[in-house]
Design an enzyme around this catalytic site. Structure first.
Site, PDB file in Angstrom:
ATOM      1  N   LEU A 199      -4.070  -3.908   4.737  1.00  0.00           N
ATOM      2  CA  LEU A 199      -4.961  -4.166   5.878  1.00  0.00           C
ATOM      3  C   LEU A 199      -6.367  -3.619   5.605  1.00  0.00           C
ATOM      4  O   LEU A 199      -7.372  -4.289   5.834  1.00  0.00           O
ATOM      5  CB  LEU A 199      -4.392  -3.509   7.144  1.00  0.00           C
ATOM      6  CG  LEU A 199      -5.251  -3.761   8.366  1.00  0.00           C
ATOM      7  CD1 LEU A 199      -4.915  -5.102   8.997  1.00  0.00           C
ATOM      8  CD2 LEU A 199      -5.109  -2.659   9.385  1.00  0.00           C
ATOM      9  N   ALA A 200      -6.411  -2.385   5.093  1.00  0.00           N
ATOM     10  CA  ALA A 200      -7.707  -1.762   4.817  1.00  0.00           C
ATOM     11  C   ALA A 200      -8.479  -2.612   3.815  1.00  0.00           C
ATOM     12  O   ALA A 200      -9.668  -2.917   4.025  1.00  0.00           O
ATOM     13  CB  ALA A 200      -7.488  -0.345   4.278  1.00  0.00           C
ATOM     14  N   LYS A 221      -0.950  -2.871  15.372  1.00  0.00           N
ATOM     15  CA  LYS A 221       0.327  -3.334  15.904  1.00  0.00           C
ATOM     16  C   LYS A 221       1.413  -3.065  14.873  1.00  0.00           C
ATOM     17  O   LYS A 221       1.078  -2.956  13.690  1.00  0.00           O
ATOM     18  CB  LYS A 221       0.245  -4.811  16.263  1.00  0.00           C
ATOM     19  CG  LYS A 221       0.363  -5.772  15.070  1.00  0.00           C
ATOM     20  CD  LYS A 221       0.587  -7.189  15.538  1.00  0.00           C
ATOM     21  CE  LYS A 221       1.066  -8.045  14.389  1.00  0.00           C
ATOM     22  NZ  LYS A 221       1.259  -9.428  14.667  1.00  0.00           N
ATOM     23  N   ASP A 281      -5.331  -5.871  18.959  1.00  0.00           N
ATOM     24  CA  ASP A 281      -4.672  -7.175  18.919  1.00  0.00           C
ATOM     25  C   ASP A 281      -5.734  -8.090  18.345  1.00  0.00           C
ATOM     26  O   ASP A 281      -6.675  -8.468  19.044  1.00  0.00           O
ATOM     27  CB  ASP A 281      -4.267  -7.633  20.329  1.00  0.00           C
ATOM     28  CG  ASP A 281      -3.486  -8.936  20.272  1.00  0.00           C
ATOM     29  OD1 ASP A 281      -3.815  -9.769  19.404  1.00  0.00           O
ATOM     30  OD2 ASP A 281      -2.567  -9.124  21.077  1.00  0.00           O
ATOM     31  N   HIS A 282      -5.601  -8.414  17.066  1.00  0.00           N
ATOM     32  CA  HIS A 282      -6.746  -9.071  16.414  1.00  0.00           C
ATOM     33  C   HIS A 282      -7.045 -10.460  16.994  1.00  0.00           C
ATOM     34  O   HIS A 282      -8.129 -10.982  16.815  1.00  0.00           O
ATOM     35  CB  HIS A 282      -6.590  -9.103  14.893  1.00  0.00           C
ATOM     36  CG  HIS A 282      -5.531 -10.039  14.411  1.00  0.00           C
ATOM     37  ND1 HIS A 282      -4.215  -9.683  14.331  1.00  0.00           N
ATOM     38  CD2 HIS A 282      -5.602 -11.312  13.990  1.00  0.00           C
ATOM     39  CE1 HIS A 282      -3.521 -10.713  13.879  1.00  0.00           C
ATOM     40  NE2 HIS A 282      -4.332 -11.714  13.667  1.00  0.00           N
ATOM     41  N   HIS A 319      -0.053 -11.324  20.972  1.00  0.00           N
ATOM     42  CA  HIS A 319      -1.075 -12.375  20.945  1.00  0.00           C
ATOM     43  C   HIS A 319      -0.892 -13.406  22.064  1.00  0.00           C
ATOM     44  O   HIS A 319      -1.835 -13.766  22.764  1.00  0.00           O
ATOM     45  CB  HIS A 319      -1.070 -13.112  19.601  1.00  0.00           C
ATOM     46  CG  HIS A 319      -1.048 -12.191  18.420  1.00  0.00           C
ATOM     47  ND1 HIS A 319      -1.818 -11.055  18.348  1.00  0.00           N
ATOM     48  CD2 HIS A 319      -0.341 -12.224  17.257  1.00  0.00           C
ATOM     49  CE1 HIS A 319      -1.594 -10.440  17.200  1.00  0.00           C
ATOM     50  NE2 HIS A 319      -0.692 -11.120  16.527  1.00  0.00           N
TER      51      HIS A 319
HETATM   52  P1  NAD Z   1       0.542  -1.096   3.562  1.00  0.00           P
HETATM   53  O1  NAD Z   1       1.967  -0.764   3.282  1.00  0.00           O
HETATM   54  O2  NAD Z   1      -0.160  -2.048   2.660  1.00  0.00           O
HETATM   55  O3  NAD Z   1      -0.312   0.256   3.594  1.00  0.00           O
HETATM   56  C1  NAD Z   1       0.183   1.464   4.122  1.00  0.00           C
HETATM   57  C2  NAD Z   1      -0.724   2.612   3.743  1.00  0.00           C
HETATM   58  O4  NAD Z   1      -0.139   3.841   4.201  1.00  0.00           O
HETATM   59  C3  NAD Z   1      -0.948   2.792   2.236  1.00  0.00           C
HETATM   60  O5  NAD Z   1      -2.292   3.186   2.040  1.00  0.00           O
HETATM   61  C4  NAD Z   1       0.005   3.951   1.892  1.00  0.00           C
HETATM   62  O6  NAD Z   1      -0.411   4.668   0.744  1.00  0.00           O
HETATM   63  C5  NAD Z   1      -0.128   4.795   3.134  1.00  0.00           C
HETATM   64  N1  NAD Z   1       0.985   5.742   3.347  1.00  0.00           N
HETATM   65  C6  NAD Z   1       2.313   5.459   3.463  1.00  0.00           C
HETATM   66  N2  NAD Z   1       3.020   6.604   3.690  1.00  0.00           N
HETATM   67  C7  NAD Z   1       2.115   7.616   3.742  1.00  0.00           C
HETATM   68  C8  NAD Z   1       2.198   9.023   3.979  1.00  0.00           C
HETATM   69  N3  NAD Z   1       3.386   9.645   4.224  1.00  0.00           N
HETATM   70  N4  NAD Z   1       1.062   9.747   3.985  1.00  0.00           N
HETATM   71  C9  NAD Z   1      -0.121   9.151   3.751  1.00  0.00           C
HETATM   72  N5  NAD Z   1      -0.274   7.831   3.523  1.00  0.00           N
HETATM   73  C10 NAD Z   1       0.834   7.067   3.517  1.00  0.00           C
HETATM   74  O7  NAD Z   1       0.502  -1.592   5.076  1.00  0.00           O
HETATM   75  P2  NAD Z   1      -0.569  -2.574   5.764  1.00  0.00           P
HETATM   76  O8  NAD Z   1      -0.156  -3.980   5.539  1.00  0.00           O
HETATM   77  O9  NAD Z   1      -1.941  -2.187   5.352  1.00  0.00           O
HETATM   78  O10 NAD Z   1      -0.331  -2.284   7.308  1.00  0.00           O
HETATM   79  C11 NAD Z   1      -0.799  -1.111   7.963  1.00  0.00           C
HETATM   80  C12 NAD Z   1      -0.618  -1.256   9.461  1.00  0.00           C
HETATM   81  O11 NAD Z   1      -1.351  -2.376   9.920  1.00  0.00           O
HETATM   82  C13 NAD Z   1       0.832  -1.497   9.910  1.00  0.00           C
HETATM   83  O12 NAD Z   1       1.001  -0.915  11.184  1.00  0.00           O
HETATM   84  C14 NAD Z   1       0.899  -3.017  10.047  1.00  0.00           C
HETATM   85  O13 NAD Z   1       1.897  -3.427  10.964  1.00  0.00           O
HETATM   86  C15 NAD Z   1      -0.485  -3.289  10.593  1.00  0.00           C
HETATM   87  N6  NAD Z   1      -0.954  -4.660  10.351  1.00  0.00           N
HETATM   88  C16 NAD Z   1      -1.203  -5.095   9.090  1.00  0.00           C
HETATM   89  C17 NAD Z   1      -1.687  -6.381   8.888  1.00  0.00           C
HETATM   90  C18 NAD Z   1      -2.036  -6.887   7.510  1.00  0.00           C
HETATM   91  O14 NAD Z   1      -2.633  -7.962   7.441  1.00  0.00           O
HETATM   92  N7  NAD Z   1      -1.707  -6.176   6.463  1.00  0.00           N
HETATM   93  C19 NAD Z   1      -1.888  -7.235   9.986  1.00  0.00           C
HETATM   94  C20 NAD Z   1      -1.602  -6.761  11.274  1.00  0.00           C
HETATM   95  C21 NAD Z   1      -1.147  -5.461  11.436  1.00  0.00           C
END
Ligand code: NAD
Length: 489
Positions: free
Chosen positions: A18-19, A149, A178-179, A241
């Site tokens: 996501l980041a 979310k 909620d994007h 959504h």
């Molecule tokens: P991801 O698994 O790609 O990233 C998770 C991050 O958390 C990583 O940087 C990981 O290193 C870090 N992490 C995990 N355990 C850790 C710990 N104990 N201490 C420190 N850091 C830790 O997940 P994502 O896809 O980026 O999703 C993140 C959030 O955003 C979730 O809640 C997901 O539901 C939500 N989200 C993501 C998307 C998307 O497009 N990826 C869309 C909607 C919502």
């Protein structure tokens, strides 16, 4: 006029998908437009032992496809700092606090902080607790926490999560993302409803026959199966959504267009959702799962999916909002994966004129369509005179407005607008706790009702179709049909 914002972002999950895909490009757009300039910094945290240089390279990679000079990329990424951090380790928050205080001084940020929780929900309350108890919250600026979310998986877990967050952050500082609420055409709903008297006057049960909301995806579950198996379409799409969209379509006019007034009306609308009993669920909801089709594998053949999985990848339903203006208006909703095409649209179908002076079968329903994705715009279907010499007849006409390429290129992407709102302290496009609560209350009843019927009966639909037949039957039973029918050519 563009006003520069001062803020320190602390992104938990800074190496995550996501980041990298959403947050860094959105922050860059805010930087390019001058909302972020000198007085901002970002701390990315995750467990990996990265250096600042490596992190800054990741940030540059994530914006490399955008219009950007090497100098801009370097300047922008120089504001990013990496802190290796295990969110469960109290000691690590002390190191984080020191870095945050240092950057606050270096960039003259005046104590404004945004804590962005881009991590698995299991960590949300731990992070809030440590951020507060380990002194990362400042006295001289704002402290806002942005939560991704899903916010819980039912009423019970959502209440628990909310209670634990509220011990450390008051509701006004909690920004539940909620994007969809950042999408231009979703944001346009109040504008169209409340700034045009033609719609303001007609927006009620007397003139609206039904409303249809479609959020269709062409992709399958892809690499999210691990999460999706335990979530399903109802939790993943309807609870947030779709119900947020329903709230914007059915709420009463806010006194003023302020976040407090809008939230008040949205809460009332969601509180008025008709909660179904088991028979109501059976009658009004359809669950599906994609089978093979179009050369694509069935859901049950996907990686990390149980071969006998009952997880729904499609849901359609008929919803009622029992308030004074919309009571009795069916709101048909559907969402699913591996459908014919990717599309989000809302069709507001008006009743026919009370009497047809032009003879039988000539009048088509007036339909107002919000085209959300792709090609944002709107469309109004009217009846008009057909150009014809020897007879007077009626034909359907479409008034269309598409935001042109130039406007589209300036349109903020969902996360960019939402991040901007966080900086402004504008909560209108974030879900208030009460909205989340009433949405879960509605969704829990559906899930429970469904699980009781034939152990959660699920209809398979071929990949590439628009879902199981039951979704069409739902409307046909009322003499209606889906306006958006890409599967019918
Ligand atoms: P991801 O698994 O790609 O990233 C998770 C991050 O958390 C990583 O940087 C990981 O290193 C870090 N992490 C995990 N355990 C850790 C710990 N104990 N201490 C420190 N850091 C830790 O997940 P994502 O896809 O980026 O999703 C993140 C959030 O955003 C979730 O809640 C997901 O539901 C939500 N989200 C993501 C998307 C998307 O497009 N990826 C869309 C909607 C919502």
């Amino acid at each position: 006029m563009t006003s520069e914002q001062k803020s320190l972002f602390i992104i938990f999950g800074g190496t995550g998908d996501l980041a990298q895909r959403k947050l860094y490009p959105s922050l860059f757009n805010l930087y390019k437009q001058g909302y972020l300039k000198e007085n901002f910094a970002v701390i990315g945290t995750a467990r990996r032992p990265w250096t600042n240089e490596r992190y800054q390279q990741i940030v540059r990679n994530s914006i490399s496809g955008m219009e950007i000079t090497a100098r801009q990329a370097n300047e922008f990424s120089s504001h990013f700092y990496y802190q290796s951090h295990n969110v469960n380790d109290t000691q690590h928050y002390e190191t984080l606090r020191q870095l945050a205080d240092e950057l606050d001084k270096k960039y003259a940020i005046n104590g404004n902080r945004v804590f962005y929780l881009a991590m698995s929900p299991q960590f949300f309350s731990t992070i809030c607790e440590h951020v507060k108890t380990q002194g990362l919250v400042t006295d001289n600026g704002y402290n806002r926490v942005v939560i991704e979310k899903p916010f819980g998986r039912d009423v019970k877990s959502a209440v628990e999560l909310n209670d634990s967050i509220n011990q450390y952050f008051p509701e006004d500082d909690v920004y539940r993302i909620d994007h969809y609420l950042g999408k231009e055409m979703i944001q346009s709903i109040p504008a169209l409803r409340f700034s045009n008297n033609i719609f303001n006057a007609l927006w009620n049960y007397r003139y609206i026959d039904n409303i249809q909301i479609t959020l269709s995806e062409a992709l399958g579950v892809e690499e999210r199966a691990g999460y999706y198996e335990n979530a399903g379409a109802l939790r993943d799409m309807v609870q947030n959504h779709i119900l947020q969209t329903v709230a914007l379509l059915t709420m009463n006019a806010p006194t003023m267009y302020t976040d407090a007034d809008i939230r008040k009306e949205k809460i009332s609308a969601l509180k008025a959702l008709r909660v179904y009993d088991q028979a109501g669920v059976k009658q009004n909801f359809v669950f599906g799962q994609y089978g093979a089709g179009n050369g694509q594998a069935a859901y049950r053949e996907e990686n990390q999916v149980a071969p006998d999985s009952k997880t729904e990848t499609f849901v359609a339903g008929k919803i009622f909002v029992d308030n004074m203006s919309m009571a009795g208006v069916p709101i048909y909703v559907r969402t699913g994966k591996r459908l014919t095409t990717k599309n989000t649209q809302i069709d507001v179908v008006f009743k026919n004129a009370p009497y047809n002076i032009f003879g039988e079968d000539q009048l088509k329903r007036n339909i107002l369509t919000f085209k959300v994705d792709p090609n944002p715009g709107m469309e109004l279907r009217l009846n008009g005179k057909k150009v014809d010499f020897d007879q007077y007849s009626i034909q359907s006409m479409h008034l269309k407005h598409e935001h042109g390429e130039e406007i589209q290129s300036k349109m903020p992407v969902g996360y960019e607008k939402l991040l901007y709102d966080v900086l402004q302290g504008d909560t209108a496009s974030f879900s208030h706790w009460d909205e989340v609560y009433y949405s879960w209350r509605f969704v829990d009843a559906i899930r429970q009702g469904w699980q009781k019927q034939a152990e959660g009966q699920i209809d398979l639909y071929p990949a590439g179709s628009m879902g199981p037949k039951g979704a069409d039957d739902l409307l046909a039973a009322d003499g209606n049909q889906w306006h958006f029918r890409p599967d019918q050519g």
